[in-house]
Design a protein around this motif. Structure first.
Motif, mmCIF file in Angstrom:
data_model
loop_
_atom_site.group_PDB
_atom_site.id
_atom_site.type_symbol
_atom_site.label_atom_id
_atom_site.label_comp_id
_atom_site.label_asym_id
_atom_site.label_seq_id
_atom_site.Cartn_x
_atom_site.Cartn_y
_atom_site.Cartn_z
ATOM 1 N N ILE A 72 -0.196 -4.261 -7.948
ATOM 2 C CA ILE A 72 -0.954 -4.194 -9.205
ATOM 3 C C ILE A 72 -2.425 -3.871 -8.959
ATOM 4 C CG2 ILE A 72 -1.813 -5.581 -11.115
ATOM 5 C CD1 ILE A 72 0.857 -6.904 -11.315
ATOM 6 N N LEU A 73 -3.043 -4.571 -7.997
ATOM 7 C CA LEU A 73 -4.460 -4.328 -7.707
ATOM 8 C C LEU A 73 -4.691 -2.891 -7.224
ATOM 9 C CD1 LEU A 73 -5.616 -7.610 -5.930
ATOM 10 C CD2 LEU A 73 -6.244 -6.816 -8.205
ATOM 11 N N TYR A 74 -3.767 -2.386 -6.417
ATOM 12 C CA TYR A 74 -3.925 -1.030 -5.898
ATOM 13 C C TYR A 74 -3.762 0.010 -7.008
ATOM 14 C CZ TYR A 74 -3.406 -3.467 -1.460
ATOM 15 O OH TYR A 74 -3.572 -4.336 -0.401
ATOM 16 N N PHE A 75 -2.811 -0.233 -7.914
ATOM 17 C CA PHE A 75 -2.662 0.671 -9.057
ATOM 18 C C PHE A 75 -3.918 0.657 -9.925
ATOM 19 C CE2 PHE A 75 2.090 0.407 -8.579
ATOM 20 C CZ PHE A 75 2.285 1.776 -8.430
ATOM 21 N N ILE B 140 0.842 -1.201 0.000
ATOM 22 C CA ILE B 140 0.000 0.000 0.000
ATOM 23 C C ILE B 140 0.878 1.253 0.000
ATOM 24 C CG2 ILE B 140 -1.737 1.297 1.291
ATOM 25 C CD1 ILE B 140 -2.754 -1.391 2.375
ATOM 26 N N PHE B 141 1.893 1.267 0.885
ATOM 27 C CA PHE B 141 2.806 2.414 0.929
ATOM 28 C C PHE B 141 3.563 2.559 -0.388
ATOM 29 C CE2 PHE B 141 3.093 1.644 5.754
ATOM 30 C CZ PHE B 141 1.990 2.453 5.972
ATOM 31 N N LEU B 142 4.023 1.433 -0.942
ATOM 32 C CA LEU B 142 4.781 1.475 -2.196
ATOM 33 C C LEU B 142 3.910 1.992 -3.337
ATOM 34 C CD1 LEU B 142 7.474 0.803 -3.558
ATOM 35 C CD2 LEU B 142 6.617 -1.511 -3.951
ATOM 36 N N THR B 143 2.662 1.580 -3.377
ATOM 37 C CA THR B 143 1.742 2.062 -4.407
ATOM 38 C C THR B 143 1.566 3.571 -4.328
ATOM 39 O OG1 THR B 143 0.521 -0.030 -4.375
ATOM 40 C CG2 THR B 143 -0.596 1.869 -5.321
ATOM 41 N N ILE B 144 1.380 4.079 -3.119
ATOM 42 C CA ILE B 144 1.176 5.523 -2.943
ATOM 43 C C ILE B 144 2.422 6.297 -3.347
ATOM 44 C CG2 ILE B 144 0.781 7.324 -1.217
ATOM 45 C CD1 ILE B 144 -0.959 5.296 0.313
ATOM 46 N N LEU C 260 12.140 -15.913 6.316
ATOM 47 C CA LEU C 260 10.996 -16.294 5.481
ATOM 48 C C LEU C 260 10.125 -15.086 5.164
ATOM 49 C CD1 LEU C 260 9.625 -19.652 6.964
ATOM 50 C CD2 LEU C 260 10.859 -19.344 4.826
ATOM 51 N N VAL C 261 9.745 -14.368 6.211
ATOM 52 C CA VAL C 261 8.840 -13.233 6.052
ATOM 53 C C VAL C 261 9.500 -12.135 5.216
ATOM 54 C CG1 VAL C 261 7.561 -11.423 7.266
ATOM 55 C CG2 VAL C 261 7.629 -13.749 8.197
ATOM 56 N N GLY C 262 10.760 -11.824 5.529
ATOM 57 C CA GLY C 262 11.463 -10.755 4.821
ATOM 58 C C GLY C 262 11.655 -11.051 3.343
ATOM 59 N N SER C 263 12.072 -12.278 3.023
ATOM 60 C CA SER C 263 12.289 -12.627 1.612
ATOM 61 C C SER C 263 10.972 -12.669 0.845
ATOM 62 C CB SER C 263 13.009 -13.979 1.512
ATOM 63 O OG SER C 263 12.260 -15.017 2.126
ATOM 64 N N ASN C 264 9.899 -13.088 1.508
ATOM 65 C CA ASN C 264 8.588 -13.108 0.843
ATOM 66 C C ASN C 264 8.095 -11.693 0.558
ATOM 67 O OD1 ASN C 264 6.173 -14.701 -0.036
ATOM 68 N ND2 ASN C 264 5.193 -13.465 1.540
ATOM 69 N N ILE C 265 8.315 -10.771 1.499
ATOM 70 C CA ILE C 265 7.922 -9.379 1.281
ATOM 71 C C ILE C 265 8.708 -8.788 0.116
ATOM 72 C CG2 ILE C 265 7.966 -7.060 2.283
ATOM 73 C CD1 ILE C 265 7.387 -8.330 4.988
ATOM 74 N N TRP C 266 10.019 -9.040 0.101
ATOM 75 C CA TRP C 266 10.859 -8.501 -0.967
ATOM 76 C C TRP C 266 10.434 -9.033 -2.331
ATOM 77 C CZ3 TRP C 266 14.428 -10.906 -4.337
ATOM 78 C CH2 TRP C 266 15.200 -10.023 -5.089
ATOM 79 N N LYS C 267 10.063 -10.287 -2.386
ATOM 80 C CA LYS C 267 9.690 -10.916 -3.659
ATOM 81 C C LYS C 267 8.318 -10.464 -4.148
ATOM 82 C CE LYS C 267 9.423 -15.517 -5.814
ATOM 83 N NZ LYS C 267 8.104 -15.439 -6.454
ATOM 84 N N GLU C 268 7.338 -10.359 -3.254
ATOM 85 C CA GLU C 268 5.958 -10.167 -3.673
ATOM 86 C C GLU C 268 5.403 -8.772 -3.446
ATOM 87 O OE1 GLU C 268 4.590 -12.298 -5.408
ATOM 88 O OE2 GLU C 268 5.777 -14.088 -5.026
ATOM 89 N N CYS C 269 6.148 -7.912 -2.757
ATOM 90 C CA CYS C 269 5.625 -6.582 -2.423
ATOM 91 C C CYS C 269 5.261 -5.803 -3.684
ATOM 92 C CB CYS C 269 6.648 -5.816 -1.588
ATOM 93 S SG CYS C 269 6.094 -4.163 -1.110
ATOM 94 N N GLY C 270 6.175 -5.758 -4.645
ATOM 95 C CA GLY C 270 5.915 -5.007 -5.867
ATOM 96 C C GLY C 270 4.753 -5.564 -6.664
ATOM 97 N N TRP C 271 4.690 -6.894 -6.763
ATOM 98 C CA TRP C 271 3.615 -7.525 -7.528
ATOM 99 C C TRP C 271 2.260 -7.265 -6.883
ATOM 100 C CZ3 TRP C 271 3.354 -9.329 -12.254
ATOM 101 C CH2 TRP C 271 2.304 -10.174 -12.627
ATOM 102 N N SER C 272 2.230 -7.165 -5.567
ATOM 103 C CA SER C 272 0.968 -6.937 -4.860
ATOM 104 C C SER C 272 0.415 -5.540 -5.095
ATOM 105 C CB SER C 272 1.169 -7.161 -3.354
ATOM 106 O OG SER C 272 1.585 -8.488 -3.090
#
Length: 311
Positions: free
Chosen positions: A189-192, A103-107, A175-187
């Motif tokens: 798309i819906l917000y854009f 959400i922050f990255l989208t904004i 686990l949590v950190g690598s998953n955020i790094w991998k999927e944060c940008g892709w997530s």
């Protein structure tokens, strides 16, 4: 007479629409058949297998019925509580720390003035999603292994090297950190997609009213994103018992089984490794029931609290 005329109009209207959109309807047949064959039929077979004692070499139809014995065996298994605890810990931490960054990255990207920089930033944040977890694990290994980049800095500063990959304390954050790094940008798309429908005049009106950047985000951007945020949150709550199986399978090792072994990896070991297919199917059915229940509850809570829901 009026009812007859009305029904004739409805029939003609329906027939007209069928004729007009016949090619679109024909194109829809393929995905509908795909969904039915690869999604709904497996549900039926999964339920059936979970109620039978399926052995290697026997068919589903020939396997003897055992009723709810597989479910009772799972609930009596002393490992289940530990597996459930590990699954919930990883899923909840992923939800808590991974929900807000997109959400922050989208904004941040949406507020870029240059269209070129905006498209470039979007492309760059999408790229990690397309890396396989094997590549991601290789990157994490290069940074956090016993002789990795991070330990090189630690030892260079006079500290003692730590093998993060075999540390119980570091395993879940990795686990949590690598998953955020991998999927944060892709997530994002819906917000854009939600923000592309915002009328630019709303931002101009907010500027005229004296609203600064933060006030515009609060008054225009976040309300536009709220339906998608609600959707994402409800779906995330419904999938709380689902973890990223491929990621955990690559990351974990005997040293971190105590904190890294989850329901999915246990099903993999027991259901496939020990060929106890009925037990594996029973766990899958239980997860599905819990997931649907949580989705319905989250949807009801969202409708009551925020006035928004999926259904």
């Amino acid at each position: 007479m009026k009812k007859q005329v009305g029904s004739d109009i409805i029939r003609k209207s329906f027939g007209y629409r069928m004729k007009k959109y016949r090619w679109l309807l024909l194109m829809a047949v393929v995905p509908l058949v795909y969904i039915f064959v690869f999604h709904y039929i497996p549900i039926f077979w999964g339920i059936l297998i979970s109620l039978k004692d399926m052995k290697v070499g026997s068919t589903i139809g020939a396997a003897p019925w055992v009723g709810l014995d597989n479910y009772r065996e799972i609930l009596r298994n002393p490992e289940i509580l530990k597996l459930l605890k590990n699954t919930l810990r990883i899923s909840i931490l992923s939800l808590v720390f991974g929900f807000l960054p997109p959400i922050f990255l989208t904004i941040l990207i949406f507020d870029l003035r240059s269209a070129v920089y905006k498209k470039l930033a979007q492309t760059l944040v999408y790229i990690p999603h397309f890396f396989s977890w094997v590549i991601i694990y290789g990157i994490v290994f290069a940074f956090f292994s016993g002789q990795g980049f991070v330990n090189g800095i630690i030892t260079g500063l006079g500290g003692r090297a730590v093998d993060f990959l075999t540390s119980r304390q570091a395993f879940v954050p990795l686990l949590v950190g690598s998953n955020i790094w991998k999927e944060c940008g892709w997530s994002t798309i819906l917000y854009f997609a939600a923000l592309t429908g915002v009328n630019p005049d709303l931002y101009d009106a907010a500027k005229i009213d004296g609203a600064g950047p933060l006030a515009r985000i609060r008054a225009v951007t976040l309300p536009a994103m709220l339906p998608v945020i609600t959707f994402s949150l409800i779906m995330a709550v419904g999938g709380i018992l689902g973890t990223n199986f491929e990621q955990i399978l690559l990351f974990y090792n005997p040293a971190v089984y105590e904190v890294g072994d989850v329901l999915d990896t246990w099903v993999y070991r027991v259901g496939l490794g020990k060929m106890q297919y009925s037990i594996g199917s029973a766990v899958g059915m239980m997860k599905a029931v819990v997931g649907v229940t949580l989705t319905v509850i989250a949807n009801a809570v969202s409708r009551k609290v925020a006035g928004r829901s999926l259904f």
